[in-house]
Scaffold this motif. Structure first.
Motif, PDB file in Angstrom:
ATOM      1  N   CYS A  11       0.729  -1.196  -0.177  1.00  0.00           N
ATOM      2  CA  CYS A  11       0.038  -0.053  -0.021  1.00  0.00           C
ATOM      3  C   CYS A  11       0.895   1.334   0.076  1.00  0.00           C
ATOM      4  CB  CYS A  11      -0.691  -0.023   1.116  1.00  0.00           C
ATOM      5  SG  CYS A  11      -2.418  -1.291   1.047  1.00  0.00           S
ATOM      6  N   ARG A  12       1.851   1.358   0.880  1.00  0.00           N
ATOM      7  CA  ARG A  12       2.742   2.323   0.956  1.00  0.00           C
ATOM      8  C   ARG A  12       3.488   2.558  -0.263  1.00  0.00           C
ATOM      9  NH1 ARG A  12       4.274   0.201   5.916  1.00  0.00           N
ATOM     10  NH2 ARG A  12       6.381  -0.530   5.221  1.00  0.00           N
ATOM     11  N   HIS A  13       3.998   1.661  -0.959  1.00  0.00           N
ATOM     12  CA  HIS A  13       4.525   1.772  -2.270  1.00  0.00           C
ATOM     13  C   HIS A  13       3.475   2.516  -3.305  1.00  0.00           C
ATOM     14  CE1 HIS A  13       7.772  -1.376  -1.169  1.00  0.00           C
ATOM     15  NE2 HIS A  13       8.322  -0.285  -0.752  1.00  0.00           N
ATOM     16  N   ILE A  14       2.583   1.742  -3.302  1.00  0.00           N
ATOM     17  CA  ILE A  14       1.322   2.250  -4.302  1.00  0.00           C
ATOM     18  C   ILE A  14       1.320   3.702  -4.122  1.00  0.00           C
ATOM     19  CG2 ILE A  14      -0.740   1.977  -5.346  1.00  0.00           C
ATOM     20  CD1 ILE A  14      -0.747  -0.867  -4.718  1.00  0.00           C
ATOM     21  N   ALA A  15       1.003   3.938  -2.886  1.00  0.00           N
ATOM     22  CA  ALA A  15       0.711   5.510  -2.587  1.00  0.00           C
ATOM     23  C   ALA A  15       1.647   6.390  -2.901  1.00  0.00           C
ATOM     24  CB  ALA A  15       0.039   5.547  -1.125  1.00  0.00           C
ATOM     25  N   SER A  16       2.848   5.790  -2.835  1.00  0.00           N
ATOM     26  CA  SER A  16       4.032   6.820  -3.186  1.00  0.00           C
ATOM     27  C   SER A  16       4.468   6.820  -4.703  1.00  0.00           C
ATOM     28  CB  SER A  16       5.234   6.271  -2.271  1.00  0.00           C
ATOM     29  OG  SER A  16       5.712   5.072  -2.374  1.00  0.00           O
ATOM     30  N   LEU A  17       3.834   5.873  -5.426  1.00  0.00           N
ATOM     31  CA  LEU A  17       4.146   5.692  -6.808  1.00  0.00           C
ATOM     32  C   LEU A  17       5.562   5.073  -7.165  1.00  0.00           C
ATOM     33  CD1 LEU A  17       2.355   9.104  -7.862  1.00  0.00           C
ATOM     34  CD2 LEU A  17       1.248   7.268  -7.525  1.00  0.00           C
ATOM     35  N   ASN A  18       5.560   4.267  -6.218  1.00  0.00           N
ATOM     36  CA  ASN A  18       7.001   3.697  -6.488  1.00  0.00           C
ATOM     37  C   ASN A  18       6.838   2.056  -6.515  1.00  0.00           C
ATOM     38  OD1 ASN A  18       8.812   5.843  -6.293  1.00  0.00           O
ATOM     39  ND2 ASN A  18       8.599   5.965  -4.195  1.00  0.00           N
ATOM     40  N   ALA A  19       5.445   1.721  -6.636  1.00  0.00           N
ATOM     41  CA  ALA A  19       5.497   0.288  -6.866  1.00  0.00           C
ATOM     42  C   ALA A  19       6.105  -0.181  -8.129  1.00  0.00           C
ATOM     43  CB  ALA A  19       3.869  -0.192  -6.728  1.00  0.00           C
ATOM     44  N   GLY A  20       6.766  -1.377  -7.952  1.00  0.00           N
ATOM     45  CA  GLY A  20       7.539  -2.055  -9.357  1.00  0.00           C
ATOM     46  C   GLY A  20       6.446  -2.622 -10.333  1.00  0.00           C
ATOM     47  N   LEU A  21       5.305  -2.882  -9.748  1.00  0.00           N
ATOM     48  CA  LEU A  21       4.418  -3.630 -10.698  1.00  0.00           C
ATOM     49  C   LEU A  21       3.378  -2.414 -11.270  1.00  0.00           C
ATOM     50  CD1 LEU A  21       3.083  -6.805  -8.468  1.00  0.00           C
ATOM     51  CD2 LEU A  21       4.650  -6.579 -10.553  1.00  0.00           C
ATOM     52  N   LEU A  22       3.504  -1.358 -10.811  1.00  0.00           N
ATOM     53  CA  LEU A  22       2.762  -0.092 -11.532  1.00  0.00           C
ATOM     54  C   LEU A  22       3.683   0.795 -12.429  1.00  0.00           C
ATOM     55  CD1 LEU A  22       0.152   1.668 -11.340  1.00  0.00           C
ATOM     56  CD2 LEU A  22       1.252   2.862  -9.285  1.00  0.00           C
ATOM     57  N   GLN A  23       3.053   0.706 -13.898  1.00  0.00           N
ATOM     58  CA  GLN A  23       3.681   1.566 -14.718  1.00  0.00           C
ATOM     59  C   GLN A  23       2.791   2.678 -14.782  1.00  0.00           C
ATOM     60  OE1 GLN A  23       6.699   0.888 -16.145  1.00  0.00           O
ATOM     61  NE2 GLN A  23       6.718  -0.990 -14.915  1.00  0.00           N
ATOM     62  N   ILE A  24       3.331   4.074 -14.974  1.00  0.00           N
ATOM     63  CA  ILE A  24       2.548   5.355 -15.093  1.00  0.00           C
ATOM     64  C   ILE A  24       3.055   6.072 -16.409  1.00  0.00           C
ATOM     65  CG2 ILE A  24       1.555   7.299 -14.000  1.00  0.00           C
ATOM     66  CD1 ILE A  24       2.100   5.985 -11.335  1.00  0.00           C
ATOM     67  N   VAL A  25       2.157   6.332 -17.174  1.00  0.00           N
ATOM     68  CA  VAL A  25       2.521   7.103 -18.354  1.00  0.00           C
ATOM     69  C   VAL A  25       1.568   8.477 -18.063  1.00  0.00           C
ATOM     70  CG1 VAL A  25       2.448   7.484 -20.715  1.00  0.00           C
ATOM     71  CG2 VAL A  25       2.846   5.308 -19.708  1.00  0.00           C
ATOM     72  N   LEU A  26       2.390   9.868 -17.997  1.00  0.00           N
ATOM     73  CA  LEU A  26       1.499  10.724 -17.970  1.00  0.00           C
ATOM     74  C   LEU A  26       1.946  12.028 -19.113  1.00  0.00           C
ATOM     75  CD1 LEU A  26       3.696  11.295 -14.662  1.00  0.00           C
ATOM     76  CD2 LEU A  26       1.134  11.465 -14.431  1.00  0.00           C
ATOM     77  N   PRO A  27       1.060  13.053 -19.213  1.00  0.00           N
ATOM     78  CA  PRO A  27       1.280  13.856 -20.303  1.00  0.00           C
ATOM     79  C   PRO A  27       2.416  14.786 -19.887  1.00  0.00           C
ATOM     80  CG  PRO A  27      -0.708  14.544 -19.079  1.00  0.00           C
ATOM     81  CD  PRO A  27      -0.327  13.315 -18.492  1.00  0.00           C
ATOM     82  N   ILE A  28       3.339  14.986 -20.873  1.00  0.00           N
ATOM     83  CA  ILE A  28       4.655  15.731 -20.658  1.00  0.00           C
ATOM     84  C   ILE A  28       4.943  16.712 -21.903  1.00  0.00           C
ATOM     85  CG2 ILE A  28       5.580  14.061 -19.010  1.00  0.00           C
ATOM     86  CD1 ILE A  28       7.531  13.203 -21.301  1.00  0.00           C
TER      87      ILE A  28
END
Length: 221
Positions: A11-28
């Motif tokens: 939960c802490r890793h996901i909340a900090s957006l550092n989870a290895g299983l979570l890939q995030i793509v944002l507009p840049i």
């Protein structure tokens, strides 16, 4: 219904957006190569870590570029550990370039095993028809103004009156309300917000309610 505990390592890793299983793509903003694109993405993630409801903005146009989309697609093509579920989140998908979206059609239509593809957009109709036809629509309702105002009071120390004003003028859009709260040192801001709210009430509320709201927000101002 499963509810995250908010305390375990996952939960802490996901909340900090550092989870290895979570890939995030944002507009840049536009960038010269993949490395710079990753650096810009990390800068945006830092903003979201500090304020999850922050609206990403820039002086230049923001897009979800094709090189970042292909990088996530490449990572997801690698076989994951058995029993683990990977998540790819495409944030503000409506900002994705057409070429980027086309490159993801196969991935969206047939995600790898144990992989979930999530895409967010302010309005589903802003997405390409080819994307919509391959997706399951989940509509999220906007939070009510009381919850929005309470968040502004707790996080930014606004008075209850000002917090409710910002919540109402943004129709409970917490991201936009946070923008107002972040610029709260502007002495004219609350006056402009009040004026806008009164102007809007003349068109969307019956006459008695509009008069009542005008009296409410002009009293002691």
């Amino acid at each position: 219904m499963l509810v995250p505990c908010g305390e375990c390592g996952s939960c802490r890793h996901i909340a900090s957006l550092n989870a290895g299983l979570l890939q995030i793509v944002l507009p840049i903003p536009s960038h010269k190569d993949l490395k710079e694109g990753i650096d810009l993405t990390n800068e945006s993630l830092e903003i979201k870590r500090a304020e999850p409801f922050a609206v990403l903005s820039s002086g230049s146009q923001l897009t979800v570029p094709i090189d970042m989309a292909r990088e996530v697609k490449k990572r997801l093509s690698l076989k994951g550990d058995q029993g683990e579920t990977r998540v790819a989140l495409f944030y503000q998908m409506e900002k994705m370039l057409t070429a980027s979206a086309d490159a993801l059609l196969k991935l969206i239509e047939e995600p790898p095993t144990d992989t979930v593809i999530l895409m967010t957009a302010e309005k589903a109709e802003n997405l390409l028809p080819t994307i919509r036809s391959r997706s399951q629509l989940i509509r999220l309702e906007r939070i009510n103004t009381t919850v929005c105002a309470n968040y502004l009071v707790g996080k930014y120390g606004l008075t209850a009156e000002k917090a409710m004003l910002y919540a109402q003028v943004t129709d409970g859009n917490l991201g936009r309300a946070v923008e107002l709260a972040s610029d709260d040192d502007d002495a004219e801001l609350s006056q402009r917000a009040t004026g806008f709210l009164l102007f809007k009430s003349l068109f969307v509320e019956p006459a008695p309610e509009a008069v009542s709201r005008a009296l409410e927000f002009t009293h002691d101002r």
